[in-house]
Motif scaffolding. Structure first.
Motif, PDB file in Angstrom:
ATOM      1  N   ARG A 195       0.817  -1.214   0.000  1.00 16.75           N
ATOM      2  CA  ARG A 195       0.000   0.000   0.000  1.00 16.75           C
ATOM      3  C   ARG A 195       0.859   1.277   0.000  1.00 16.75           C
ATOM      4  NH1 ARG A 195      -4.719   1.521   4.418  1.00 16.75           N
ATOM      5  NH2 ARG A 195      -4.969   3.660   3.706  1.00 16.75           N
ATOM      6  N   ASP A 196       1.906   1.321   0.838  1.00 17.05           N
ATOM      7  CA  ASP A 196       2.682   2.565   0.953  1.00 17.05           C
ATOM      8  C   ASP A 196       3.659   2.771  -0.211  1.00 17.05           C
ATOM      9  OD1 ASP A 196       4.132   0.439   1.751  1.00 17.05           O
ATOM     10  OD2 ASP A 196       4.867   1.296   3.635  1.00 17.05           O
ATOM     11  N   GLU A 197       3.759   1.785  -1.103  1.00 16.66           N
ATOM     12  CA  GLU A 197       4.648   1.972  -2.270  1.00 16.66           C
ATOM     13  C   GLU A 197       3.856   2.133  -3.573  1.00 16.66           C
ATOM     14  OE1 GLU A 197       7.556  -1.199  -2.427  1.00 16.66           O
ATOM     15  OE2 GLU A 197       7.986  -0.889  -0.280  1.00 16.66           O
ATOM     16  N   ALA A 198       2.539   2.060  -3.484  1.00 16.54           N
ATOM     17  CA  ALA A 198       1.727   2.146  -4.713  1.00 16.54           C
ATOM     18  C   ALA A 198       1.792   3.565  -5.291  1.00 16.54           C
ATOM     19  CB  ALA A 198       0.284   1.768  -4.404  1.00 16.54           C
ATOM     20  N   PRO A 199       1.999   3.673  -6.602  1.00 13.66           N
ATOM     21  CA  PRO A 199       2.096   5.005  -7.210  1.00 13.66           C
ATOM     22  C   PRO A 199       0.759   5.742  -7.289  1.00 13.66           C
ATOM     23  CG  PRO A 199       2.257   3.284  -8.894  1.00 13.66           C
ATOM     24  CD  PRO A 199       2.241   2.587  -7.567  1.00 13.66           C
ATOM     25  N   SER A 200      -0.352   5.028  -7.132  1.00 12.67           N
ATOM     26  CA  SER A 200      -1.686   5.655  -7.183  1.00 12.67           C
ATOM     27  C   SER A 200      -2.686   4.612  -6.681  1.00 12.67           C
ATOM     28  CB  SER A 200      -2.039   6.029  -8.631  1.00 12.67           C
ATOM     29  OG  SER A 200      -2.329   4.855  -9.387  1.00 12.67           O
ATOM     30  N   ASN A 201      -3.964   4.949  -6.750  1.00 14.94           N
ATOM     31  CA  ASN A 201      -4.974   3.920  -6.464  1.00 14.94           C
ATOM     32  C   ASN A 201      -5.723   3.539  -7.742  1.00 14.94           C
ATOM     33  OD1 ASN A 201      -6.398   6.284  -6.688  1.00 14.94           O
ATOM     34  ND2 ASN A 201      -7.914   5.719  -5.134  1.00 14.94           N
ATOM     35  N   LEU A 202      -5.031   3.703  -8.874  1.00 14.28           N
ATOM     36  CA  LEU A 202      -5.622   3.309 -10.161  1.00 14.28           C
ATOM     37  C   LEU A 202      -5.203   1.873 -10.467  1.00 14.28           C
ATOM     38  CD1 LEU A 202      -4.852   6.603 -12.139  1.00 14.28           C
ATOM     39  CD2 LEU A 202      -7.073   5.873 -11.202  1.00 14.28           C
ATOM     40  N   ALA A 203      -6.141   0.966 -10.284  1.00 16.10           N
ATOM     41  CA  ALA A 203      -5.826  -0.461 -10.398  1.00 16.10           C
ATOM     42  C   ALA A 203      -6.202  -0.978 -11.788  1.00 16.10           C
ATOM     43  CB  ALA A 203      -6.614  -1.229  -9.349  1.00 16.10           C
ATOM     44  N   ILE A 204      -5.394  -1.931 -12.261  1.00 12.32           N
ATOM     45  CA  ILE A 204      -5.711  -2.585 -13.537  1.00 12.32           C
ATOM     46  C   ILE A 204      -6.734  -3.681 -13.261  1.00 12.32           C
ATOM     47  CG2 ILE A 204      -4.775  -3.883 -15.490  1.00 12.32           C
ATOM     48  CD1 ILE A 204      -2.012  -2.707 -14.807  1.00 12.32           C
ATOM     49  N   ILE A 205      -7.847  -3.644 -13.978  1.00  9.67           N
ATOM     50  CA  ILE A 205      -8.854  -4.696 -13.816  1.00  9.67           C
ATOM     51  C   ILE A 205      -8.838  -5.606 -15.051  1.00  9.67           C
ATOM     52  CG2 ILE A 205     -10.239  -3.406 -12.144  1.00  9.67           C
ATOM     53  CD1 ILE A 205     -12.125  -2.731 -14.541  1.00  9.67           C
ATOM     54  N   GLY A 206      -9.717  -6.607 -15.071  1.00  7.98           N
ATOM     55  CA  GLY A 206      -9.537  -7.703 -16.020  1.00  7.98           C
ATOM     56  C   GLY A 206      -9.921  -7.516 -17.474  1.00  7.98           C
ATOM     57  N   ARG A 207      -9.491  -6.421 -18.092  1.00  6.50           N
ATOM     58  CA  ARG A 207      -9.712  -6.234 -19.530  1.00  6.50           C
ATOM     59  C   ARG A 207      -8.478  -5.568 -20.118  1.00  6.50           C
ATOM     60  NH1 ARG A 207     -13.358  -8.493 -17.748  1.00  6.50           N
ATOM     61  NH2 ARG A 207     -15.595  -8.300 -18.076  1.00  6.50           N
ATOM     62  N   TYR A 208      -8.044  -6.074 -21.268  1.00  4.85           N
ATOM     63  CA  TYR A 208      -6.883  -5.508 -21.950  1.00  4.85           C
ATOM     64  C   TYR A 208      -7.144  -5.506 -23.450  1.00  4.85           C
ATOM     65  CZ  TYR A 208      -4.628  -7.167 -17.598  1.00  4.85           C
ATOM     66  OH  TYR A 208      -4.304  -7.430 -16.296  1.00  4.85           O
ATOM     67  N   VAL A 209      -6.656  -4.475 -24.132  1.00 10.30           N
ATOM     68  CA  VAL A 209      -6.563  -4.539 -25.586  1.00 10.30           C
ATOM     69  C   VAL A 209      -5.065  -4.478 -25.868  1.00 10.30           C
ATOM     70  CG1 VAL A 209      -7.068  -3.416 -27.781  1.00 10.30           C
ATOM     71  CG2 VAL A 209      -8.811  -3.457 -25.988  1.00 10.30           C
ATOM     72  N   LEU A 210      -4.541  -5.539 -26.471  1.00  4.51           N
ATOM     73  CA  LEU A 210      -3.088  -5.655 -26.611  1.00  4.51           C
ATOM     74  C   LEU A 210      -2.678  -5.715 -28.076  1.00  4.51           C
ATOM     75  CD1 LEU A 210      -2.473  -8.315 -23.804  1.00  4.51           C
ATOM     76  CD2 LEU A 210      -2.191  -5.826 -23.659  1.00  4.51           C
ATOM     77  N   THR A 211      -1.426  -5.384 -28.305  1.00  6.30           N
ATOM     78  CA  THR A 211      -0.860  -5.469 -29.645  1.00  6.30           C
ATOM     79  C   THR A 211       0.095  -6.667 -29.666  1.00  6.30           C
ATOM     80  OG1 THR A 211       0.642  -3.770 -28.824  1.00  6.30           O
ATOM     81  CG2 THR A 211      -1.129  -3.039 -30.272  1.00  6.30           C
ATOM     82  N   PRO A 212       0.371  -7.243 -30.857  1.00  6.86           N
ATOM     83  CA  PRO A 212       1.131  -8.507 -30.867  1.00  6.86           C
ATOM     84  C   PRO A 212       2.570  -8.370 -30.350  1.00  6.86           C
ATOM     85  CG  PRO A 212       0.604  -7.788 -33.117  1.00  6.86           C
ATOM     86  CD  PRO A 212      -0.148  -6.883 -32.204  1.00  6.86           C
ATOM     87  N   ASP A 213       3.087  -7.127 -30.231  1.00  4.83           N
ATOM     88  CA  ASP A 213       4.440  -6.995 -29.673  1.00  4.83           C
ATOM     89  C   ASP A 213       4.485  -7.324 -28.173  1.00  4.83           C
ATOM     90  OD1 ASP A 213       3.005  -4.719 -29.151  1.00  4.83           O
ATOM     91  OD2 ASP A 213       4.419  -3.317 -30.093  1.00  4.83           O
ATOM     92  N   ILE A 214       3.320  -7.602 -27.564  1.00  4.97           N
ATOM     93  CA  ILE A 214       3.329  -8.067 -26.173  1.00  4.97           C
ATOM     94  C   ILE A 214       3.981  -9.462 -26.093  1.00  4.97           C
ATOM     95  CG2 ILE A 214       1.040  -9.173 -26.215  1.00  4.97           C
ATOM     96  CD1 ILE A 214       2.562  -7.331 -23.212  1.00  4.97           C
ATOM     97  N   PHE A 215       3.898 -10.249 -27.170  1.00  6.72           N
ATOM     98  CA  PHE A 215       4.420 -11.631 -27.103  1.00  6.72           C
ATOM     99  C   PHE A 215       5.937 -11.669 -26.898  1.00  6.72           C
ATOM    100  CE2 PHE A 215       0.345 -12.417 -29.468  1.00  6.72           C
ATOM    101  CZ  PHE A 215      -0.286 -13.108 -28.451  1.00  6.72           C
ATOM    102  N   PRO A 216       6.728 -10.976 -27.767  1.00  5.41           N
ATOM    103  CA  PRO A 216       8.168 -10.963 -27.479  1.00  5.41           C
ATOM    104  C   PRO A 216       8.472 -10.333 -26.113  1.00  5.41           C
ATOM    105  CG  PRO A 216       7.640  -9.588 -29.414  1.00  5.41           C
ATOM    106  CD  PRO A 216       6.413 -10.357 -29.068  1.00  5.41           C
ATOM    107  N   ALA A 217       7.686  -9.333 -25.722  1.00  2.00           N
ATOM    108  CA  ALA A 217       7.930  -8.704 -24.410  1.00  2.00           C
ATOM    109  C   ALA A 217       7.715  -9.725 -23.289  1.00  2.00           C
ATOM    110  CB  ALA A 217       7.012  -7.497 -24.230  1.00  2.00           C
ATOM    111  N   LEU A 218       6.672 -10.543 -23.417  1.00  2.00           N
ATOM    112  CA  LEU A 218       6.414 -11.561 -22.377  1.00  2.00           C
ATOM    113  C   LEU A 218       7.494 -12.633 -22.385  1.00  2.00           C
ATOM    114  CD1 LEU A 218       2.541 -12.014 -22.691  1.00  2.00           C
ATOM    115  CD2 LEU A 218       3.772 -11.239 -20.644  1.00  2.00           C
ATOM    116  N   GLU A 219       7.974 -12.937 -23.574  1.00  2.00           N
ATOM    117  CA  GLU A 219       9.013 -13.959 -23.674  1.00  2.00           C
ATOM    118  C   GLU A 219      10.284 -13.530 -22.938  1.00  2.00           C
ATOM    119  OE1 GLU A 219       9.382 -15.250 -27.771  1.00  2.00           O
ATOM    120  OE2 GLU A 219       8.270 -16.981 -27.009  1.00  2.00           O
ATOM    121  N   GLU A 220      10.512 -12.227 -22.943  1.00  2.00           N
ATOM    122  CA  GLU A 220      11.719 -11.711 -22.276  1.00  2.00           C
ATOM    123  C   GLU A 220      11.467 -11.385 -20.809  1.00  2.00           C
ATOM    124  OE1 GLU A 220      12.580  -8.349 -24.732  1.00  2.00           O
ATOM    125  OE2 GLU A 220      12.893  -9.644 -26.479  1.00  2.00           O
TER     126      GLU A 220
END
Ligand code: UTP
Length: 295
Positions: A195-220
């Motif tokens: 809690r004391d290190e969080a940069p904000s209270n804006l949380a990511i919830i369960g929806r994403y629109v992603l581009t295919p360059d996420i795949f190499p990023a995840l691989e690394e």
């Protein structure tokens, strides 16, 4: 030509340990909210957002999900012979409208890993990710709101919700600049910060629109301390190469992945059902009175 979102990935290979013993022999995605399994709410949201290719990431013991979206000849013949046309149409509707593919995750090595195993099925095009646990009642649908931002800004978009500060450590959290009401340009993201290190209270919830360059990023992306590959960490890596945006979704979200959230969702959707709302509201009032008397 503008990129169109045609495919939605549904990671559903987690073990659902918070719902044991209910999830020992059935996936948590199949638990009903009134009479519809949780995952169907997400699939209907994808459809209503114009996305009809569904990629389900499954694991051991998830056959019920595959059966749910498949045709059931026996059941259909039975309903037909009994003249139960409404039910017949209801169960046919969803399997007729979507195109489903399945991929196995093998071992539940994290959300980032679940997305990574869809690489061949997704191919070289932008796509959506829906965590069915988060059921969002919204008009326009949550994913549609995000696709609009994606089309405008031409970069990956994550769904954001303001959460109470004491809850931030359960989410990925963004550090961001609001570029217009409800739309953020992300400066940094961090998975489950104290809690004391969080940069904000804006949380990511369960929806994403992603581009295919996420795949190499995840691989690394390295595994975290629990051995999992986190999607948030993959996005953090991708952020070094391109802007990523947050979209505060307008709607009502229930996190059905925990017990209290699940119970709230059942009550919420029951109260929205014309055939149940009145007697159920009566019942809720009655138990409330009983509780008040006992106190
Ligand atoms: P959760 O951590 O909320 O789900 O993952 P879980 O692991 O199933 O549940 P608990 O914590 O043990 O009760 C969020 C989403 O990501 C999927 C889950 O199925 C859920 O939809 N997931 C998670 C995967 O598909 N694979 C994974 O390795 C991890």
């Amino acid at each position: 030509m503008r990129d169109v979102i045609r495919k939605a990935v549904f990671p559903a290979a987690g073990l659902g340990t918070r719902f044991l013993p209910a999830t020992k022999a059935q996936p948590k995605e199949m638990l009903p909210l009134v009479d519809k399994p949780i995952i169907q709410y997400g699939v209907e949201e994808a459809l209503a957002s114009g996305v009809d290719n569904i990629i389900l990431v499954t694991g051991r013991g998830k056959n019920a999900i595959e059966d749910h979206f498949d045709v059931s000849v026996e059941l259909e013949t039975f309903l037909e012979s009994r003249g139960k046309t409404d039910l017949l149409n209801e169960i046919r509707k969803i399997s007729n409208l979507i195109n489903v593919s399945y991929v196995r995750q093998g071992e539940p090595l994290g959300l980032g890993h679940a997305v990574l195993v869809t690489r061949t099925l997704v191919g070289n095009e932008p796509f959506a990710v829906i965590l069915a646990d988060d059921v969002i009642d919204a008009t326009p649908p949550a994913l549609r709101q995000m696709i609009q931002v994606f089309e405008e800004l031409d970069g990956p978009v994550v769904a954001i919700e303001e959460v109470p500060p004491e809850d931030v450590s359960a989410y990925g959290v963004i550090d961001a600049e609001e570029v217009r009401p409800g739309v953020y340009r992300i400066r940094d993201l961090v998975e489950k910060p104290p809690r004391d290190e969080a940069p904000s209270n804006l949380a990511i919830i369960g929806r994403y629109v992603l581009t295919p360059d996420i795949f190499p990023a995840l691989e690394e992306t390295a595994n975290d301390r629990s051995g999992e590959i986190q999607l948030t960490n993959g996005l953090r890596r991708l952020l070094k190469q391109r802007p990523i945006y947050g979209c505060r979704v307008a709607g009502v979200r229930h996190d059905t992945g925990n017990k209290l959230g699940y119970l709230r969702a059942v009550v919420y959707f029951a109260l929205r059902r014309p055939d149940l709302a009145e007697p159920f509201r009566e019942y809720l009032r009655a138990i409330d009175r009983e509780a008040a008397v006992r106190r």
